[in-house]
Scaffold this active site. Structure first.
Site, short mmCIF file in Angstrom:
data_model
loop_
_atom_site.label_atom_id
_atom_site.label_comp_id
_atom_site.label_asym_id
_atom_site.label_seq_id
_atom_site.Cartn_x
_atom_site.Cartn_y
_atom_site.Cartn_z
N TRP A 34 15.07 -10.27 -17.61
CA TRP A 34 14.44 -9.77 -16.41
C TRP A 34 13.96 -8.35 -16.34
CZ3 TRP A 34 16.82 -5.23 -14.75
CH2 TRP A 34 18.28 -4.84 -15.19
N GLU A 77 23.38 5.71 -16.54
CA GLU A 77 22.48 4.95 -17.05
C GLU A 77 21.11 5.83 -17.80
OE1 GLU A 77 22.81 1.96 -18.05
OE2 GLU A 77 24.42 1.28 -17.08
N GLU A 112 19.00 -1.58 -22.40
CA GLU A 112 19.42 -0.54 -21.60
C GLU A 112 18.55 0.26 -20.50
OE1 GLU A 112 22.96 0.21 -21.20
OE2 GLU A 112 23.91 -0.87 -22.23
N HIS A 115 18.13 -0.53 -16.99
CA HIS A 115 19.35 -0.51 -16.02
C HIS A 115 18.94 1.00 -15.00
CE1 HIS A 115 21.96 -2.45 -18.95
NE2 HIS A 115 21.04 -3.43 -18.40
N GLU A 165 31.30 0.22 -23.31
CA GLU A 165 30.43 -1.07 -22.61
C GLU A 165 31.26 -1.92 -21.72
OE1 GLU A 165 27.31 -1.37 -22.69
OE2 GLU A 165 26.40 -0.64 -24.63
N THR A 168 31.85 -0.08 -18.81
CA THR A 168 30.36 -0.18 -17.90
C THR A 168 30.30 -1.53 -17.18
OG1 THR A 168 29.49 1.69 -19.48
CG2 THR A 168 28.15 0.43 -17.90
N ASP A 197 24.08 -7.60 -18.64
CA ASP A 197 23.89 -7.13 -19.85
C ASP A 197 25.05 -6.20 -20.51
OD1 ASP A 197 21.48 -7.94 -19.61
OD2 ASP A 197 20.45 -5.92 -19.25
N GLU A 198 25.85 -5.71 -19.92
CA GLU A 198 26.59 -4.71 -20.36
C GLU A 198 27.90 -5.69 -21.10
OE1 GLU A 198 25.88 -1.61 -20.89
OE2 GLU A 198 25.11 -0.81 -18.90
N HIS A 201 26.52 -6.55 -24.45
CA HIS A 201 26.74 -5.49 -25.55
C HIS A 201 28.02 -5.12 -25.96
CE1 HIS A 201 22.75 -3.99 -23.27
NE2 HIS A 201 22.56 -5.15 -24.06
#
Length: 325
Positions: A34, A77, A112, A115, A165, A168, A197-198, A201
């Site tokens: 995205w 971020e 990242e 973000h 991570e 977050t 996403d986090e 990760h």
């Protein structure tokens, strides 16, 4: 499993095939990712101003503490240049351009980077944020750098990233839940995408540590113990506003996060407990006496921290951030 490991250099080299294999599991291609433009009003469209008006109406009802936490998260971020340079400076990790480790660092950074772009644009469009003040805090944070007490050691660094991570992911997910309750479905959606996403990760760095435990269990255990004795500090612990001393802004930011239960001392404890379980510390073999003592310390630590956290009171004193009009 490998034996007679002489150094961290050999462990990191041995792990390259594993990192390469896991790249597609823990990261997405640019084509499949995205982008902020997918989730925000499109200035090319005729209904752009109507969408901005609706966005601002929804954002008008967001609580002060939630906005403060969102701004702090965004600044965190956006300090990505600091984090990338830190990862690139870790010792004993193969640094040639084609190494899977360097490919990971670049691809992780690329994911990242979206973000901060996404959250910054959202905050700008709300009309509730003094963007110059926020941007100054971001510049401060990048210029000031940080000390995560990992000593440029990959073992300690990956303990840190596994913890951070995960934290977050939790923070963004909680902000999403609160935003939804306060009537801002768009913000909930944005933070949900970031949290996803986090989460990926976090799985990656946990997998890296798990692999190190296979190859060098004693040194990995000692590194884990060392990081927990030092305590995991957040990457934005040097966050500050214009005219405010370093340390004070971050303290007020964490107070706001605790008040609305975005991230608390109990969460810190729960993350540690999950890592102990994730890495199956109770069944790790190949430890010497120091390694056994390190394991005993880390396994017992969550219960000790929980007792302390349960006695802590939620901070009630509110603070007026320069970021929010």
């Amino acid at each position: 499993m490998i034996t007679a490991i002489a150094s961290r250099v050999e462990v990191m080299k041995w792990m390259e095939d594993f990192v390469q294999e896991k790249m597609t599991e823990f990261l997405k291609s640019v084509e499949d990712s995205w982008q902020p433009a997918d989730l925000l009003p499109d200035a090319r469209m005729e209904n752009f101003f109507e969408e901005i008006k609706n966005l601002q109406e929804r954002a008008r009802d967001l609580s002060y503490d939630l906005l403060a936490v969102l701004v702090g998260d965004t600044i965190t971020e956006e300090a990505l240049p600091t984090y990338e340079s830190w990862l690139m400076s870790i010792k004993d990790v193969p640094s040639n351009e084609d190494s899977p480790w360097m490919k990971w660092n670049r691809a992780w950074t690329a994911e990242e980077n979206r973000h901060g772009d996404l959250l910054n644009k959202y905050l700008y469009l709300t009309g509730r944020i003094n963007m110059r003040e926020m941007e100054a805090s971001t510049q401060y944070l990048i210029a000031d750098g940080f000390d995560l007490q990992t000593d440029n050691d990959p073992y300690r660094a990956f303990v840190y990233t596994s913890f951070q991570e995960t934290a977050t992911n939790l923070s963004h997910r909680r902000v999403a839940q609160i935003a939804k309750k306060q009537g801002d479905g768009m913000l909930a959606k944005l933070c949900g995408y970031v949290a996803s996403d986090e989460a990926r990760h976090a799985k990656a760095y946990k997998a890296f540590v798990g692999k190190i435990f296979e190859a060098d269990p004693n040194e990995m255990m000692l590194a884990f113990e060392d990081m927990m004795r030092k305590k995991i500090v957040m990457p934005a612990h040097y966050m500050r506003e214009l005219g405010v001393d370093m340390g004070k802004t971050f303290g007020h930011f964490t107070d706001a996060a605790q008040r609305i239960n975005v991230y608390t001392a109990l969460d810190y404890t729960d993350i540690l407990k999950d890592l102990v379980k994730e890495w199956k510390l109770e069944t790790v073999t190949g430890l010497n006496d120091a390694g056994e003592r390190a394991r005993d310390y880390v396994i017992a630590l969550p219960d000790r921290l929980r007792r302390v956290a349960e006695r802590m009171r939620s901070p009630q004193l509110e603070y007026k951030f320069r970021w929010i009009d």
